[in-house]
Design a protein around this motif. Structure first.
Motif, PDB file in Angstrom:
ATOM      1  N   GLU A 387       0.695  -1.355   0.081  1.00 44.79           N
ATOM      2  CA  GLU A 387      -0.286  -0.050   0.259  1.00 44.79           C
ATOM      3  C   GLU A 387       0.914   1.460   0.079  1.00 44.79           C
ATOM      4  O   GLU A 387       0.726   2.355  -0.527  1.00 44.79           O
ATOM      5  N   SER A 388       2.018   1.550   0.577  1.00 44.34           N
ATOM      6  CA  SER A 388       2.730   2.261   0.700  1.00 44.34           C
ATOM      7  C   SER A 388       3.629   2.736  -0.732  1.00 44.34           C
ATOM      8  O   SER A 388       4.121   3.953  -1.314  1.00 44.34           O
ATOM      9  N   SER A 389       3.449   1.873  -1.594  1.00 45.18           N
ATOM     10  CA  SER A 389       3.469   2.146  -3.605  1.00 45.18           C
ATOM     11  C   SER A 389       2.944   2.890  -4.241  1.00 45.18           C
ATOM     12  O   SER A 389       2.967   3.001  -5.351  1.00 45.18           O
ATOM     13  N   ILE A 390       1.220   3.310  -3.601  1.00 46.06           N
ATOM     14  CA  ILE A 390       0.347   3.631  -4.012  1.00 46.06           C
ATOM     15  C   ILE A 390       0.185   5.182  -3.342  1.00 46.06           C
ATOM     16  O   ILE A 390       0.157   5.151  -2.285  1.00 46.06           O
ATOM     17  N   THR A 391       0.289   5.593  -4.887  1.00 48.28           N
ATOM     18  CA  THR A 391       0.836   7.065  -4.220  1.00 48.28           C
ATOM     19  C   THR A 391      -1.107   8.042  -4.686  1.00 48.28           C
ATOM     20  O   THR A 391      -0.364   9.002  -4.679  1.00 48.28           O
ATOM     21  N   PHE A 392      -1.297   7.690  -5.575  1.00 51.05           N
ATOM     22  CA  PHE A 392      -2.432   8.532  -6.311  1.00 51.05           C
ATOM     23  C   PHE A 392      -2.808  10.223  -5.219  1.00 51.05           C
ATOM     24  O   PHE A 392      -3.315  10.796  -5.672  1.00 51.05           O
ATOM     25  N   VAL A 393      -2.676   9.211  -3.827  1.00 48.64           N
ATOM     26  CA  VAL A 393      -3.130   9.971  -2.926  1.00 48.64           C
ATOM     27  C   VAL A 393      -2.598  11.504  -2.592  1.00 48.64           C
ATOM     28  O   VAL A 393      -3.033  12.217  -2.457  1.00 48.64           O
ATOM     29  N   TRP A 394      -1.492  11.604  -3.085  1.00 46.40           N
ATOM     30  CA  TRP A 394      -0.158  12.589  -3.035  1.00 46.40           C
ATOM     31  C   TRP A 394      -1.247  13.339  -3.775  1.00 46.40           C
ATOM     32  O   TRP A 394      -0.981  14.430  -4.171  1.00 46.40           O
TER      33      TRP A 394
END
Length: 708
Positions: A387-394
Motif C-alpha cells: 500500500e505504501s507504493s500507492i501514490t494517487f493520494v499525493w
C-alpha cells in the motif's frame, strides 16, 4: 519590511496582483507535481481520447507506458466510474494499474463527463426504452476500441468498475462473453450446422472428439474452419472483471441456456473478482449471501471463503476452492492458472472501507492490481502490492491545493474589479449595527444553534428527508445524484432563517436587521447586475485556470468528491440553469450567515473572522460525518450507517468553501450579492461536472455540436 507587507496586502491593487501571481504559481506548480505523480515521473503517457461508434462521442483518458511502439503487447483494463462521479475521480485505479504495466482506458460513460448519449446504446436500448441500470453505457464500446489498439494484447483485456460502474462493467462482460464455454460453442456447431443429435450426457464430451467420430473428411475440414473462426472471437472476449462495491447482479448469476438442444445451467464465461467494503452497507451482505452462493455453486450450509479462489464446473454445477488471494499465483498453482484460462474463476474479497471510500482507497487500489496481475498474467509472481507504493493520494492532495488556490484567487480579483470606477458601485455603504441587549447570550446561543442546525440539515439530507422534492426534467437533466447537495442548501437556508429568529428573540432588535436588509439594495439594480458580472468574471477566471492546467498537465481542481473539471458547451448551459435554481437558497444562507457573523464576531476582523465563520458553519456537517464514521468503524451500529454520506461527501469540502466565499465576498463588498452569485455558479459547476446527464436520455443540441 513595512513596504513589503503593503505590497502583499489585498487592500492595494499592486498587492492584489502580486497575490494573484503567487496563487497562479502555486496552481501551476501543484498541477505539475500532480502530473509527475500521475505519469510516475514521465514513465507513463496519458492522453485524452474520444471515439464515436454510434453517433455519440465517448471520451476518456488512455494510460500506457512511455515510448510504446506498435510491436509491444500489454494487458489492458477499462476503468468504469460509478454514479455521481466522472473518470477524473477514478484516476486512483487508473494510475496504479498503469504504473504496473497495464494500458488503462479511464472511461467517461455515455452521458458522463465529455461523453455524449447515443440514441441507441450497446444493447439497443432506444430513447423510449432507456434505462441507466440496464446498459453497459459505453463500457463494451470501450472494449471494442481497445481491441483496435496495436500495442494491446487483445486476449488480456479486463474491466474494473465501482458501484454503478460495476453494473456497467458487468453488463459489458455479460454481453461480450455470454454463458457458453468454447466446447459448448462447438457442440452447438455440430448440432446446428451438421445436424448431429447429442444426448445430454454427451455435453460433457470433447466436441472435437465427437466431430472426428461423426463427420466425414469434408465436413471435418469445414468444422475445423468454423472452429478457427469462432475461436478468433472467443479468445479475445473480456478475460477478467473486478467489481468494486457491487452485487454483480448482471454477470454473476447462472443462467439456463441451450446447448445442442438441451437446457443446461451455465455461468458467465469471464473471471470475476468482487471487492466490497466491510462497511459497504447494501453491498457487503452480498459477500456471503444466497445469491452469491448460488452463483458459485456453493452447497447449502457452507460459507464462501473470503479471498478464496474458486473454480466453477458448469457440467456438474459444483465449485472447488483452489487457493487464496495473495497466497497463490498462476506460476505456482496450476489449478488457478487453468481456472483463469477456462474463464471459471470467482473470488470475493473485503476491505475495511465504506462505499465511497472504495474508489479513494490505497488498499482497494492495491487489491485491484494484485487481482489483475493473476487473471491477466502480468507480474504474476508478485503476491501483494504494498500500500505504501500507492501514490494517487499525493496527487489528490496537490490537486486540492491547486483547487483552494483557485478559490483564494477570486478575492484579490474582486478587490481589483471593485477598485475600478465601473464596479465601485457594487460596494454598499455602512456596517451592521451591534445590538447591546443579550449580546453575550446571543453569541453563545447562535454558535451552538448553528452547529446543531447544520448537523440536523446534513442528517436529514442523508436520510432522504427533502423540504423540496426536486425532480429530473428537460430543464434540469442531471441524474438523481445531483439533488442531495441542493436539498442540503434548502435545509441550510431554513436553518439560517431559524437562527435569525432565535437571535432576534434573544436581542429583540429589529432595527439592525432592517438596516442590514435594506443595505443590500442600496447599490440598486445596476449594482446588483454588476455584481453578477463580477461573479461571472470570477468563474471565467477559475475556468481559465482549470483549462490551463488541464491542457498542460491533464489535471483538474478536485479532492475526492469535490471536483471542478472542464466542461462542454452544452454543460455550461446546464450550469446556468442549476445556478439559477440554487440562487435563492444561497442568498438566504449568505444573508443569514453574514448578519449573524457580524453581530457575534464584532471584535474579530479580517481573515480570522472569515475562518471562524467557516468553522462554525461547517462544524455540524463535519461532526455528523465524524459521528457516523466512529459508530460505523467501531461496529456500534452493526450493518448500518448513522448517516450515509454516500451522495454528500463533496459537501464536507464544498460547504466550508461556500461559507468562506460568502463571508469574504461580503467583507469586500458589504453585501451578499457577489458571494451569492459565485457560490450558486460554483455548486452548479461542480454538480454538472460530476453528476452527468445519464440518468435519462438527453439529446445532443446544435449548440453543443457546433462548439463542442
Amino acid at each position: 519590511m513595512e513596504n513589503r507587507e503593503k505590497g502583499l496586502s489585498v487592500k492595494t491593487p499592486a498587492g492584489c496582483r502580486q497575490i494573484i501571481a503567487i496563487l497562479i504559481a502555486i496552481i501551476l506548480a501543484c498541477s505539475f507535481i500532480a502530473q509527475m505523480i500521475s505519469t510516475n515521473g514521465g514513465q507513463i503517457k496519458i492522453e485524452k481520447v474520444a471515439f464515436d461508434v454510434r453517433g455519440a462521442s465517448l471520451s476518456g483518458e488512455l494510460y500506457y507506458p512511455a515510448f510504446t511502439t506498435d510491436e509491444d503487447s500489454y494487458p489492458a483494463v477499462v476503468v468504469v466510474a460509478g454514479a455521481g462521479i466522472i473518470n477524473y475521480q477514478m484516476r486512483s485505479f487508473g494510475e496504479e494499474l498503469a504504473k504496473k504495466g497495464y494500458v488503462v482506458l479511464n472511461l467517461n460513460a455515455y452521458g458522463s463527463g465529455a461523453s455524449e448519449t447515443p440514441v441507441y446504446n450497446e444493447n439497443d436500448q432506444g430513447v423510449l426504452e432507456y434505462n441507466i441500470f440496464g446498459t453497459p453505457m459505453g463500457s463494451l464500446d470501450a472494449v471494442h476500441y481497445l481491441r483496435t489498439v496495436e500495442f494491446i494484447d487483445s486476449e488480456r483485456i479486463g474491466l474494473v468498475g465501482h458501484s454503478q460502474g460495476s453494473r456497467r462493467a458487468g453488463y459489458a462482460a455479460l454481453m461480450d462473453c455470454g454463458y457458453y464455454s468454447f466446447n459448448d460453442v462447438m457442440l452447438n456447431v455440430l448440432y446446428e450446422k451438421f445436424n448431429i443429435d447429442l444426448t445430454e450426457e454427451q455435453l460433457s464430451e470433447n466436441a472435437d472428439a465427437i466431430a472426428s467420430d461423426k463427420l466425414n473428411a469434408d465436413q471435418l475440414l469445414h468444422y475445423n474452419t468454423l472452429k478457427e473462426e469462432y475461436y478468433d472471437d472467443y479468445r479475445v472476449m473480456v478475460k477478467s472483471i473486478c467489481l468494486v462495491g457491487s452485487t454483480a447482479q448482471y454477470v454473476y448469476p447462472t443462467s439456463m441456456v441451450n446447448v445442442a438442444g438441451h437446457d443446461v445451467l451455465r455461468s458467465c464465461k469471464v473471471n470475476i473478482g468482487i471487492i466490497n467494503g466491510t462497511y459497504d452497507f447494501g453491498y457487503v451482505s452480498f459477500n456471503n449471501s444466497e445469491d452469491a452462493k448460488n452463483g458459485m455453486y456453493i452447497p447449502v450450509g457452507s460459507d464462501i471463503i473470503q479471498g478464496g479462489y474458486y473454480t466453477l464446473d458448469d457440467l456438474t454445477n459444483t465449485s472447488a476452492n483452489i487457493g487464496m488471494f495473495r497466497q497463490d499465483t498462476i506460476n505456482t498453482n496450476d489449478s488457478l492458472r487453468n481456472a483463469i484460462e477456462n474463464r471459471s474463476l470467482r473470488v470475493i474479497m473485503q476491505t475495511g472501507e465504506t462505499h465511497s471510500k472504495n474508489f479513494f482507497s490505497r488498499r482497494t487500489s492495491a487489491m485491484i492490481v494484485d487481482y489483475f496481475n493473476q487473471t491477466l498474467n502480468n507480474h504474476a509472481d508478485i503476491l501483494q502490492t504494498g500500500e505504501s507504493s500507492i501514490t494517487f493520494v499525493w496527487r489528490e492532495i496537490f490537486n486540492a491545493i491547486a483547487m483552494l488556490s483557485m478559490i483564494l484567487m477570486l478575492f484579490p480579483l474582486i478587490r481589483l474589479l471593485t477598485s475600478t470606477k465601473t464596479y465601485a458601485s457594487c460596494i454598499a455603504e455602512g456596517d451592521t449595527i451591534q445590538p447591546e441587549k443579550n449580546r453575550l447570550w446571543g453569541k453563545i446561543i447562535i454558535t451552538v444553534a448553528t452547529v446543531i442546525g447544520t448537523f440536523i440539515a446534513i442528517y436529514q439530507t442523508n436520510a432522504g428527508v427533502n423540504l423540496i422534492n426536486f425532480k429530473f426534467s428537460s430543464m434540469f437533466p442531471l441524474m438523481i445524484t445531483c439533488w442531495p447537495p441542493y436539498s442540503l442548501m434548502v435545509w441550510l437556508a431554513v436553518v439560517g432563517i431559524v437562527l435569525m429568529v432565535i437571535y432576534l428573540l434573544c436581542t429583540k432588535d429589529m432595527a439592525s436587521t432592517k438596516e442590514y436588509f435594506l443595505r443590500h439594495f442600496t447599490i440598486g439594480i445596476s449594482g446588483i447586475l454588476k455584481s453578477l458580472v463580477i461573479a461571472a468574471l470570477l468563474i471565467i477566471a477559475g475556468y481559465v485556470a482549470v483549462s490551463v492546467v488541464n491542457y498542460f498537465f491533464l489535471q483538474d481542481f478536485q479532492f475526492w468528491m469535490t471536483c471542478f473539471p472542464t466542461l462542454t458547451a452544452d454543460q455550461w448551459l446546464i450550469v446556468l440553469r442549476y445556478a439559477l435554481l440554487g440562487l435563492p437558497f444561497f442568498f438566504i444562507c449568505g444573508f443569514t450567515t453574514n448578519y449573524l457573523a457580524d453581530v457575534t464576531l464584532d471584535n474579530v476582523s479580517g481573515i480570522k473572522d472569515t475562518l471562524i465563520t467557516m468553522v462554525i458553519n461547517a462544524s455540524g456537517i463535519w461532526l455528523c460525518c465524524l459521528v457516523s464514521n466512529v459508530l460505523t468503524y467501531t461496529g456500534i451500529l452493526e450493518g448500518r450507517s448513522f448517516s450515509s454520506f454516500l451522495l454528500t461527501y463533496g459537501t464536507i469540502v464544498f460547504v466550508p468553501i461556500s461559507v468562506f466565499v460568502a463571508r469574504r465576498c461580503y467583507q469586500i463588498t458589504k453585501n451578499v450579492w457577489v458571494g451569492t452569485f459565485v457560490n450558486s455558479m460554483l455548486l452548479a459547476w461542480m454538480i454538472v461536472g460530476v453528476s452527468g446527464t445519464n440518468g435519462a436520455y438527453v439529446a445532443q443540441t446544435w449548440f453543443g455540436n457546433f462548439l463542442g
